[in-house]
Design a protein around this motif. Structure first.
Motif, PDB file in Angstrom:
ATOM      1  N   GLY A   1     -75.709 -18.149  15.718  1.00  0.00           N
ATOM      2  CA  GLY A   1     -75.970 -19.490  15.219  1.00  0.00           C
ATOM      3  C   GLY A   1     -77.218 -19.635  14.372  1.00  0.00           C
ATOM      4  N   VAL A   2     -77.899 -18.549  14.071  1.00  0.00           N
ATOM      5  CA  VAL A   2     -79.076 -18.633  13.212  1.00  0.00           C
ATOM      6  C   VAL A   2     -78.658 -18.915  11.770  1.00  0.00           C
ATOM      7  N   ASN A   3     -77.663 -18.223  11.290  1.00  0.00           N
ATOM      8  CA  ASN A   3     -77.147 -18.412   9.931  1.00  0.00           C
ATOM      9  C   ASN A   3     -75.660 -18.725   9.987  1.00  0.00           C
ATOM     10  N   TRP A   4     -75.195 -19.514   9.020  1.00  0.00           N
ATOM     11  CA  TRP A   4     -73.796 -19.940   8.983  1.00  0.00           C
ATOM     12  C   TRP A   4     -73.205 -19.651   7.610  1.00  0.00           C
ATOM     13  N   VAL A   5     -71.950 -19.184   7.619  1.00  0.00           N
ATOM     14  CA  VAL A   5     -71.228 -18.878   6.383  1.00  0.00           C
ATOM     15  C   VAL A   5     -69.990 -19.763   6.338  1.00  0.00           C
ATOM     16  N   PRO A   6     -69.777 -20.510   5.243  1.00  0.00           N
ATOM     17  CA  PRO A   6     -68.571 -21.334   5.150  1.00  0.00           C
ATOM     18  C   PRO A   6     -67.335 -20.468   4.905  1.00  0.00           C
ATOM     19  N   ARG A   7     -66.244 -20.819   5.579  1.00  0.00           N
ATOM     20  CA  ARG A   7     -64.952 -20.169   5.387  1.00  0.00           C
ATOM     21  C   ARG A   7     -63.986 -21.216   4.851  1.00  0.00           C
ATOM     22  N   GLU A   8     -63.418 -20.959   3.709  1.00  0.00           N
ATOM     23  CA  GLU A   8     -62.490 -21.910   3.097  1.00  0.00           C
ATOM     24  C   GLU A   8     -61.164 -21.921   3.845  1.00  0.00           C
ATOM     25  N   THR A   9     -60.475 -23.049   3.756  1.00  0.00           N
ATOM     26  CA  THR A   9     -59.169 -23.201   4.388  1.00  0.00           C
ATOM     27  C   THR A   9     -58.178 -23.739   3.362  1.00  0.00           C
ATOM     28  N   ASP A  10     -56.928 -23.752   3.759  1.00  0.00           N
ATOM     29  CA  ASP A  10     -55.868 -24.314   2.926  1.00  0.00           C
ATOM     30  C   ASP A  10     -55.669 -25.805   3.206  1.00  0.00           C
ATOM     31  N   SER A  11     -56.585 -26.425   3.918  1.00  0.00           N
ATOM     32  CA  SER A  11     -56.428 -27.815   4.327  1.00  0.00           C
ATOM     33  C   SER A  11     -57.485 -28.702   3.689  1.00  0.00           C
ATOM     34  N   ALA A  12     -57.097 -29.931   3.387  1.00  0.00           N
ATOM     35  CA  ALA A  12     -58.046 -30.937   2.911  1.00  0.00           C
ATOM     36  C   ALA A  12     -58.305 -31.970   4.006  1.00  0.00           C
ATOM     37  N   ASN A  13     -57.734 -31.766   5.187  1.00  0.00           N
ATOM     38  CA  ASN A  13     -57.849 -32.721   6.284  1.00  0.00           C
ATOM     39  C   ASN A  13     -59.037 -32.395   7.183  1.00  0.00           C
ATOM     40  N   PRO A  14     -59.625 -33.427   7.808  1.00  0.00           N
ATOM     41  CA  PRO A  14     -60.713 -33.174   8.763  1.00  0.00           C
ATOM     42  C   PRO A  14     -60.250 -32.266   9.895  1.00  0.00           C
ATOM     43  N   LEU A  15     -61.161 -31.427  10.365  1.00  0.00           N
ATOM     44  CA  LEU A  15     -60.871 -30.499  11.458  1.00  0.00           C
ATOM     45  C   LEU A  15     -61.639 -30.944  12.695  1.00  0.00           C
ATOM     46  N   PHE A  16     -60.978 -30.873  13.873  1.00  0.00           N
ATOM     47  CA  PHE A  16     -61.566 -31.427  15.093  1.00  0.00           C
ATOM     48  C   PHE A  16     -61.835 -30.415  16.194  1.00  0.00           C
ATOM     49  N   ALA A  17     -61.118 -29.296  16.240  1.00  0.00           N
ATOM     50  CA  ALA A  17     -61.259 -28.381  17.370  1.00  0.00           C
ATOM     51  C   ALA A  17     -60.968 -26.954  16.943  1.00  0.00           C
ATOM     52  N   VAL A  18     -61.609 -26.008  17.636  1.00  0.00           N
ATOM     53  CA  VAL A  18     -61.372 -24.592  17.378  1.00  0.00           C
ATOM     54  C   VAL A  18     -61.290 -23.864  18.714  1.00  0.00           C
ATOM     55  N   ALA A  19     -60.424 -22.871  18.775  1.00  0.00           N
ATOM     56  CA  ALA A  19     -60.327 -21.994  19.945  1.00  0.00           C
ATOM     57  C   ALA A  19     -60.246 -20.572  19.432  1.00  0.00           C
ATOM     58  N   HIS A  20     -60.944 -19.680  20.123  1.00  0.00           N
ATOM     59  CA  HIS A  20     -60.995 -18.285  19.686  1.00  0.00           C
ATOM     60  C   HIS A  20     -60.734 -17.383  20.878  1.00  0.00           C
ATOM     61  N   GLY A  21     -59.879 -16.400  20.680  1.00  0.00           N
ATOM     62  CA  GLY A  21     -59.607 -15.427  21.723  1.00  0.00           C
ATOM     63  C   GLY A  21     -59.252 -14.097  21.098  1.00  0.00           C
ATOM     64  N   GLY A  22     -59.970 -13.047  21.455  1.00  0.00           N
ATOM     65  CA  GLY A  22     -59.733 -11.748  20.837  1.00  0.00           C
ATOM     66  C   GLY A  22     -60.009 -11.823  19.351  1.00  0.00           C
ATOM     67  N   THR A  23     -59.035 -11.449  18.547  1.00  0.00           N
ATOM     68  CA  THR A  23     -59.203 -11.510  17.094  1.00  0.00           C
ATOM     69  C   THR A  23     -58.549 -12.737  16.481  1.00  0.00           C
ATOM     70  N   THR A  24     -57.970 -13.605  17.308  1.00  0.00           N
ATOM     71  CA  THR A  24     -57.242 -14.772  16.810  1.00  0.00           C
ATOM     72  C   THR A  24     -58.050 -16.049  17.014  1.00  0.00           C
ATOM     73  N   ALA A  25     -58.001 -16.927  16.001  1.00  0.00           N
ATOM     74  CA  ALA A  25     -58.613 -18.254  16.109  1.00  0.00           C
ATOM     75  C   ALA A  25     -57.597 -19.293  15.661  1.00  0.00           C
ATOM     76  N   HIS A  26     -57.593 -20.423  16.340  1.00  0.00           N
ATOM     77  CA  HIS A  26     -56.758 -21.565  15.965  1.00  0.00           C
ATOM     78  C   HIS A  26     -57.671 -22.759  15.763  1.00  0.00           C
ATOM     79  N   VAL A  27     -57.365 -23.579  14.759  1.00  0.00           N
ATOM     80  CA  VAL A  27     -58.149 -24.768  14.453  1.00  0.00           C
ATOM     81  C   VAL A  27     -57.180 -25.945  14.355  1.00  0.00           C
TER      82      VAL A  27
END
Length: 132
Positions: free
Chosen positions: A15-41
């Motif tokens: 959390g010291v530095n942050w890098v933006p990752r672009e998405t294919d969405s223009a909608n607001p994002l509310f939640a993220v879950a990460h497990g292993g190598t997979t993430a869902h938003v």
């Protein structure tokens, strides 16, 4: 830092530095879950994004038209998303496809917590708690 409503920020140093990752969405994002190598938003207008590498995020078919406020990974293949007006969606293939799950309510659902893949709690409006 804020770069837009559909940008995911990722840190590789606690959390010291942050890098933006672009998405294919223009909608607001509310939640993220990460497990292993997979993430869902999860986000507004039934937005569900999936990443298998943590850097690229692609839209998935959400199986609902409602906003999604929560997402939880159950195991390597299964995850749940919950949202407005009782929306509940499930994937059994790591997020490639999603199917609608009948929640039994029209109250909005805001949080998911899984003890394991069989014992799941979902919390919503007006003190509603669902348990599998």
């Amino acid at each position: 830092p804020s770069t837009g409503v559909a940008t995911i920020l990722q840190s590789g140093d606690g959390g010291v530095n942050w890098v933006p990752r672009e998405t294919d969405s223009a909608n607001p994002l509310f939640a993220v879950a990460h497990g292993g190598t997979t993430a869902h938003v999860a986000g507004a207008v039934s937005t569900l994004l999936r990443s298998s590498d943590g850097t690229t995020f692609a839209l998935a078919n959400p199986a609902t038209t409602n906003a999604l406020f929560a997402v939880e990974i159950l195991d390597a293949n299964r995850a749940l998303a919950a949202g407005a007006i009782g929306a509940l969606a499930r994937t059994d293939d790591g997020g490639r496809t999603w199917s609608r799950v009948e929640s039994g309510t029209t109250d909005s659902l805001f949080a998911i917590d899984a003890v394991d893949a069989q014992r799941v709690w979902v919390a919503g409006d007006f003190g509603l708690v669902l348990r599998s």
